[in-house]
Design an enzyme around this catalytic site. Structure first.
Site, PDB file in Angstrom:
ATOM      1  N   TYR A  18      -3.633 -18.415 -11.448  1.00 62.29           N
ATOM      2  CA  TYR A  18      -4.690 -18.038 -12.715  1.00 62.29           C
ATOM      3  C   TYR A  18      -5.054 -19.341 -13.350  1.00 62.29           C
ATOM      4  O   TYR A  18      -4.451 -20.068 -14.198  1.00 62.29           O
ATOM      5  CB  TYR A  18      -4.511 -17.121 -13.690  1.00 62.29           C
TER       6      TYR A  18
ATOM      7  N   HIS B  50       3.301 -12.083  -5.203  1.00 63.24           N
ATOM      8  CA  HIS B  50       1.754 -12.014  -5.501  1.00 63.24           C
ATOM      9  C   HIS B  50       1.006 -11.884  -4.273  1.00 63.24           C
ATOM     10  O   HIS B  50       0.873 -13.012  -3.401  1.00 63.24           O
ATOM     11  CB  HIS B  50       1.307 -13.183  -6.310  1.00 63.24           C
TER      12      HIS B  50
END
Length: 311
Positions: free
Chosen positions: A46, A135
């Site tokens: 992010y 992830h």
């Protein structure tokens, strides 16, 4: 681990789609805290670490025992000599509005996982991570299950992390993780929502059986369910006309029961016993306050059979 019913998704404060100032990002985290949220989900992905840095700074003066931080492994951030902008995200034409000082490199190896967590802890300013998630290992199952998972299990045994799991936009591989490993939690994004309940038949009952906690993410399906007048994207692509009409019909049903569509979207996943928290991406104090005000209003039980009649 005590998880609040709602979590703060920190991708937006990593400048997802558009830039924020540090002050705007800190105000969003402060508003989340003031609303009672104590679960904060972030990742190196992010904003090339910007989300982790901002989240760590915003939480620095908060009592450590009072909040839970979730971050992720699988993408290492490697210095990039090219000064171009970062445009890698869910789609080629969408990204984080940050300078491309680093590039993402897939790495689910044991050493990569340990390095990723060390760098995350440094950015967050924390000595331990509460939840570490593998992830998006969609194309990396073998390495994820044979190297990343054992590395996280070892770190859990050492107390570096408290809980481990995986976070994905699909349910099938998450079900494989639940069956074949001793994970504690999964983050299921966009697959247990008002418009997509594909994770319900197999994954969620399996999580109940194995005692695995589910964090429900993407409950607005990237935007279509985020407002009472549905528009925009579904799973990061333009919403097909038939899905847009279905969402608008849901909004009309909600209205008859005195409920808004985003209110129902946030409440729906929590009705399942496997789901412990709904993680909502929020980019401003105003968004946090609006969403948490809606979430605080009770929803009549009569809404659900009208909104989601049996197939």
């Amino acid at each position: 681990m005590n998880l609040t019913r709602h979590g703060f998704g920190a991708a937006p404060i990593g400048n997802l789609f558009s830039a924020l100032t540090d002050e705007e990002a800190f105000a969003a985290v402060d508003a989340a805290w003031d609303s009672g949220i104590r679960l904060f989900d972030t990742a190196p992905h992010y904003g090339l670490g910007l989300s982790e840095r901002r989240l760590g700074a915003a939480l620095r003066e908060r009592p450590r025992e009072e909040f839970v931080v979730s971050t992720k492994v699988g993408r290492l951030l490697v210095p990039n000599s090219d000064g171009s902008r970062d445009d890698h995200a869910f789609r080629d034409d969408q990204g984080f509005d940050v300078p491309a000082t680093h590039k993402r490199v897939w790495d689910f190896s044991r050493d990569g996982v340990r390095r990723s967590l060390e760098e995350s802890m440094e950015r967050l300013g924390l000595d331990t991570i509460d939840i570490a998630l593998i992830h998006d290992p969609d194309d990396h199952w073998k390495e994820a299950v044979s190297e990343a998972y054992p590395a996280l299990a070892e770190l859990r045994d050492q107390g570096v992390v408290k809980a481990i799991g995986a976070g994905m936009n699909q349910w099938q591989m998450l079900a494989d993780f639940v069956r074949e490993t001793d994970i504690d939690v999964v983050l299921l994004a966009g697959r247990y929502t008002l418009l997509d309940q594909s994770g319900a038949a197999e994954l969620l009952p399996l999580c109940v059986e194995r005692g695995v906690s589910v964090l429900a993410g993407g409950v607005f399906n990237s935007g279509l369910l985020a407002t009472h007048d549905p528009s925009g994207t579904f799973n990061y692509a333009p919403a097909p006309p038939e899905l847009l009409e279905r969402a608008r019909e849901m909004a009309r049903v909600c209205e008859r029961h005195g409920v808004t569509l985003p209110q129902a979207a946030m409440a729906f996943p929590l009705r399942h016993p496997a789901v412990k928290s709904v993680v909502i991406g929020m980019r401003s104090a105003a968004e946090v306050e609006q969403n948490m005000t809606l979430a605080a209003h009770p929803i009549p039980d009569a809404l659900w059979p009208d909104l989601l009649p049996p197939a």
